[in-house]
Design a protein around this motif. Structure first.
Motif, PDB file in Angstrom:
ATOM      1  N   HIS A 211       0.662  -1.110  -0.094  1.00  0.00           N
ATOM      2  CA  HIS A 211      -0.197  -0.031   0.071  1.00  0.00           C
ATOM      3  C   HIS A 211       1.097   1.326  -0.060  1.00  0.00           C
ATOM      4  CE1 HIS A 211      -3.687  -2.325   2.059  1.00  0.00           C
ATOM      5  NE2 HIS A 211      -3.547  -2.452   0.606  1.00  0.00           N
ATOM      6  N   GLN A 342      -2.543   1.116   6.066  1.00  0.00           N
ATOM      7  CA  GLN A 342      -3.606   2.064   5.479  1.00  0.00           C
ATOM      8  C   GLN A 342      -3.609   1.858   3.922  1.00  0.00           C
ATOM      9  OE1 GLN A 342      -5.703   3.616   7.729  1.00  0.00           O
ATOM     10  NE2 GLN A 342      -4.510   2.167   8.911  1.00  0.00           N
ATOM     11  N   ALA A 343      -4.665   2.152   3.635  1.00  0.00           N
ATOM     12  CA  ALA A 343      -5.035   2.377   1.902  1.00  0.00           C
ATOM     13  C   ALA A 343      -4.137   2.840   1.174  1.00  0.00           C
ATOM     14  CB  ALA A 343      -6.607   2.300   1.768  1.00  0.00           C
TER      15      ALA A 343
END
Length: 955
Positions: A211, A342-343
């Motif tokens: 990511h 996290q994205a």
């Protein structure tokens, strides 16, 4: 400084916190009852013993002892150590180390001060590499279908694959590896793909940072790596961050961060904010820590972006307004870091915020990618499994990876593997994957073969062998060479060919210098010139499923994804925040535990999708209520005795879906946690002391003295006065010092059952304290070792004089006098002495050859404790006598390993020594000073650089 206020009374566990309200009725804490092994466990151990007793009759396993060299090496001097540079490679990235040899055998790992990723420090995993090297349960033989085979048979099979590759141009052939930075290995993979265009290579790590890399590509239009400069950062905001613990380059980053934490040695303290859903080392180091649930995090990030970009957005909580204002007030000296879970869109948005804050070029830089890129970025691990199920993959070569264990359960990788006609695993230890593939070959340890690797900033190092192979085996370079051509060159030649055009005209001199220094000069990656895309400002985190609780799966800080699960040192090393050993319980918040009527040790069933796991729970202060956290890497089914059957395998729950259900079962399990071990009492609850920068500045900088009047005071009169200062502003509780001490001083492991009986043997422990309420506590760390008290309470009670003082202030142990009364331990207020209840050194999984010959191995019935690495003092004294000069600076094992330089050791009698200067700091205090033990170990109090807008007014 005596009147500096303690922020709050400290507590180590929730039970201890409750005792503040309901005092104990008994004088002494109850002994931790360890469960006796049940009938099933007893029968299992008996069966294993019977099986092992007949092993020699039916196997060709190598001997477990080494034969001393008849003819010594030319550069080896008897009774003098040698150091050779190499690198420890984790997740593909190198950190420079020096391997200490004694008469030709490796016995210790130290950091390489010339390497930019280590700066002379190490982490716990690098220190424990010594135990992996001598592991008698490493892979030692080639197998086919689980039956013994030979190298010639494997070479014939590889020759057949070579012909198939040529006939089909590589179609249906896949090579699976972990992350790769080795220029030599990358060149071999590229050559294979160029010769066989249909061949595909995929690098896959179960603990992924994809990511972060995808976020950089989204923000800047093409891949780039990030290098941070925390030495320049005045204000840092960490969001679910692992920057100080596990991020690439964390050893360097934590050194830079700690260099600006002590107000007596820096012109301006930095300030750290942490926003997270579960406690982390970043949160423990923060000046302000905020607990935010995973479902609230997206709104917090969008509100932060709105504040930094001066645009409309969600309403921000007051504390976030103060943080955003602080960041904007420090443009060019601010940094926001977001964790790898996290994205990608979140990472891209954070890049845009950092650019708006003027951080690029100051607190972070972009460089060209360090990891070797796959030719087909769309060929993901999931796509590989789909093609395996479809039958289009005919050959799969797996190098140093264990996907049968680590693959997400929803992919059913073991079933897909059965559809592959030819499969080969190269692995250093037997694994679940090596049992499932057609062929399994032993991989040489990194200390047994040549290679190269790059650091987080691209700096390259040559990995040189430290010993001849103990158990045989192939290295990855040779395996790929056999797929390229029938007569594979030696690996050293392949590495030399890679670097010959890059090391200049005088190649041999440059080659020798690179080996000696452990670093290839001017090899770091070039800075990237990419510009931020306008679209990056508009990214927003994808919405989360509204179901609760959210399951967060994190790598274990020491055994990682299970690749180090067979290492007993790492298994028994207490985790920094939970103090758990050998187990990986599910972490829940105090509020969640209260609502669900759960206690520590209750077993719950966790279901996600079609996957189910059953595990005990552990209540974690400071965790968000709507999430549960589980550590990966445990529950291995094919591993050595050290990791067999320990903990729970949570990989089946990886990527199983957001909806998780938790059900309490009518069972319990004792947890091997040390948070209640070696507890001592202070009436004021002042252990790991702390204060605010404002208070420290207002009160001045005068050393504290809390000693009472003495009836009798004896002071050692030796030529030196050895002492230590520990800076609590720098300590992050990482545990590297504990493993370094264990390796240096031949400290044994005792196993899970003995830890339950409070019998762990570590000479150095790191106590973790909480301040505040269980819902939102602050976290403090304090290393505790033998204080080497000048007025030592342990000495007068020993009936045989086994513990005594020398003339230089060391509290020493005469092991052959000790009769095991344990009076000394009972009389020690710091509880730092360890007793050999059993012959732990005889039963631990450590080869005799790996032990430090300068340190005695203690027998059953003997007390032991920290000696200030007296063997290093003796060696320095010998060298000083040879040159007729005073003893120079000495580094203890813990001091040498510490990435933050929290430990300072030296001669207190020398007013110019660093330790003497630190003890004059206005932050210095002695632990339990009112006991009048006059400890030679003192601490520097931790100072918090709080934002005045976030400080609650004192009543």
């Amino acid at each position: 400084m005596l009147d500096m206020p303690q922020i709050g009374k400290q507590w180590r566990s929730l039970d201890e916190y409750a005792e503040r309200v309901t005092p104990r009725d008994d004088e002494f804490p109850p002994f931790w009852d360890a469960p006796a092994p049940d009938r099933r466990e007893t029968l299992k151990l008996m069966a294993a013993a019977f099986a092992l007793s007949g092993l020699d009759a039916c196997s060709d396993a190598p001997e477990e002892h080494l034969i001393p060299a008849v003819k010594p090496q030319p550069d080896v001097v008897s009774r003098s150590p040698n150091f050779f540079a190499t690198a420890f490679v984790h997740e593909g990235l190198a950190a420079g180390v020096l391997v200490k040899h004694w008469m030709g055998r490796p016995i210790k790992v130290e950091g390489n001060p010339r390497h930019p990723a280590s700066l002379g420090a190490t982490d716990a995993m690098a220190q424990a590499q010594l135990l992996d090297f001598y592991d008698p349960q490493r892979s030692w033989g080639i197998t086919r279908d689980g039956l013994p085979s030979t190298l010639s048979a494997l070479e014939r099979a590889l020759a057949d694959q070579r012909e198939i590759l040529a006939a089909q141009a590589g179609a249906g052939f896949v090579i699976l590896t972990g992350a790769v930075t080795s220029p030599t290995l990358s060149g071999q993979l590229d050559a294979l793909r160029q010769k066989n265009p249909g061949l595909r290579w995929i690098h896959w790590e179960p603990i992924s940072r994809v990511h972060a890399s995808q976020g950089a590509a989204l923000a800047y239009g093409r891949p780039a790596a990030t290098v941070f400069n925390l030495a320049n950062a005045d204000v840092v905001l960490a969001i679910e961050s692992d920057l100080l613990s596990a991020a690439p380059g964390s050893l360097r980053y934590v050194r830079d961060f700690a260099s600006r934490r002590n107000p007596t040695r820096t012109a301006k303290m930095n300030r750290l904010y942490a926003v997270e859903s579960t406690p982390s080392l970043m949160g423990a180091a923060a000046d302000h820590r905020f607990v935010v649930s995973p479902h609230e995090l997206n709104q917090v990030i969008m509100a932060l972006a709105a504040a930094i970009f001066d645009r409309p957005g969600p309403e921000a909580p007051p504390w976030l307004v103060a943080i955003s204002d602080d960041l904007k007030a420090n443009r060019g000296r601010a940094l926001i870091h977001v964790g790898p879970d996290q994205a990608s869109e979140t990472h891209a948005l954070v890049f845009a915020m950092n650019e708006a804050l003027g951080a690029r070029g100051s607190t972070y830089d972009l460089i060209e990618p360090v990891l070797h890129a796959s030719a087909d970025p769309d060929f993901t691990f999931s796509a590989l499994v789909d093609e395996m199920n479809a039958g289009t993959i005919s050959s799969l070569v797996i190098i140093d990876s264990n996907p049968v264990y680590t693959a997400p359960g929803r992919l059913h990788f073991p079933d897909a593997l059965k559809r592959v006609r030819y499969s080969l695993t190269l692995t250093a230890v037997p694994t679940e994957t090596s049992d499932a593939t057609l062929w399994a070959a032993p991989m040489a340890h990194p200390w047994e073969s040549w290679s190269d690797a790059r650091a987080f900033d691209g700096t390259a190092s040559i990995l040189q062998p430290q010993a001849l192979p103990l158990y045989g085996g192939l290295d990855p370079h040779r395996l790929l060479a056999l797929l390229l051509q029938p007569s594979a060159p030696e690996t050293q030649d392949a590495v030399r060919v890679t670097w010959k055009p890059r090391l200049g005209a005088d190649f041999e001199t440059s080659w020798r210098d690179a080996l000696a220094e452990g670093v290839i000069p001017n090899s770091a990656s070039a800075k990237s010139t990419v510009n931020l895309r306008p679209e990056a400002w508009a990214f927003s985190p994808p919405p989360l499923d509204g179901a609760t609780p959210t399951l967060l799966l994190r790598p274990d800080p020491y055994i990682w994804d299970g690749c180090y699960a067979g290492n007993a040192w790492l298994q028994e090393l207490p985790r920094p925040l939970t103090k758990m050993t050998w187990d990986n319980p599910v972490l829940i918040s105090p509020g969640y535990a209260s609502r669900a009527a759960l206690r520590n040790g209750d077993i719950v069933e966790i279901a996600a999708g079609e996957s189910v796991a059953r595990a005990p729970i552990c209540i974690s202060p400071g965790q968000a209520d709507d999430c549960i956290v589980a550590s990966l890497g445990f529950g291995r089914r094919r591993i050595g005795t050290s990791g067999a059957g320990g903990g729970v395998d949570f990989f089946p729950l990886l990527e199983a879906g957001a909806h998780v259900t938790v059900r309490k079962l009518d069972r319990r399990q004792s947890l091997a946690s040390t948070d209640h071990h070696q507890a001592f009492r202070d009436a004021g609850g002042r252990y790991a002391r702390s204060d605010t920068l404002a208070s420290f500045t207002a009160q001045g900088a005068n050393p504290s003295s809390e000693e009472g009047p003495f009836i009798y005071r004896w002071t050692p009169k030796g030529p030196a006065a050895w002492a230590m200062s520990i800076d609590l502003n720098a300590c992050i509780g990482c545990g590297a010092c504990v493993v370094a001490c264990q390796a240096e001083n031949n400290i044994p492991v005792v196993g899970r059952e003995e830890v339950l009986r409070e019998r762990e043997m570590h000479w150095l422990r790191i106590d973790r304290y909480y301040e505040g309420t269980p819902e939102t506590p602050s976290i403090r760390f304090q290393p505790v070792l033998c204080m080497h008290c000048e007025q030592a309470p342990c000495e007068p009670v020993c009936p045989v004089g086994a513990t005594m003082h020398d003339s230089e202030g060391l509290n020493v142990m005469v092991y052959n006098r000790c009769i095991g009364t344990r009076f000394c331990s009972n009389n020690c207020p710091y509880k730092v002495r360890r007793f050999n209840y059993l012959a732990f050194a005889d039963s631990e999984p450590r080869a005799v050859e790996s032990r430090n010959p300068d340190v005695s191995v203690r027998a059953r019935g003997v007390m032991e404790k920290c000696t200030f690495c007296i063997q290093r003092i003796a060696q320095a004294r010998i060298e000083a006598d040879k040159e007729n000069k005073a003893v120079a600076e000495i580094e203890t094992a813990c001091q040498a390993a510490c990435p933050t330089r929290a430990f300072t050791f030296g001669n207190l009698a020398d007013a110019e020594s660093e330790v003497a200067k630190r003890k004059q700091s206005g932050l210095t205090y002695a632990l339990l000073a009112d006991q009048n033990t006059v400890p030679r170990v003192t601490y520097e109090k931790r100072i918090l650089n709080e934002n005045p807008r976030l400080v609650e007014p004192q009543p």
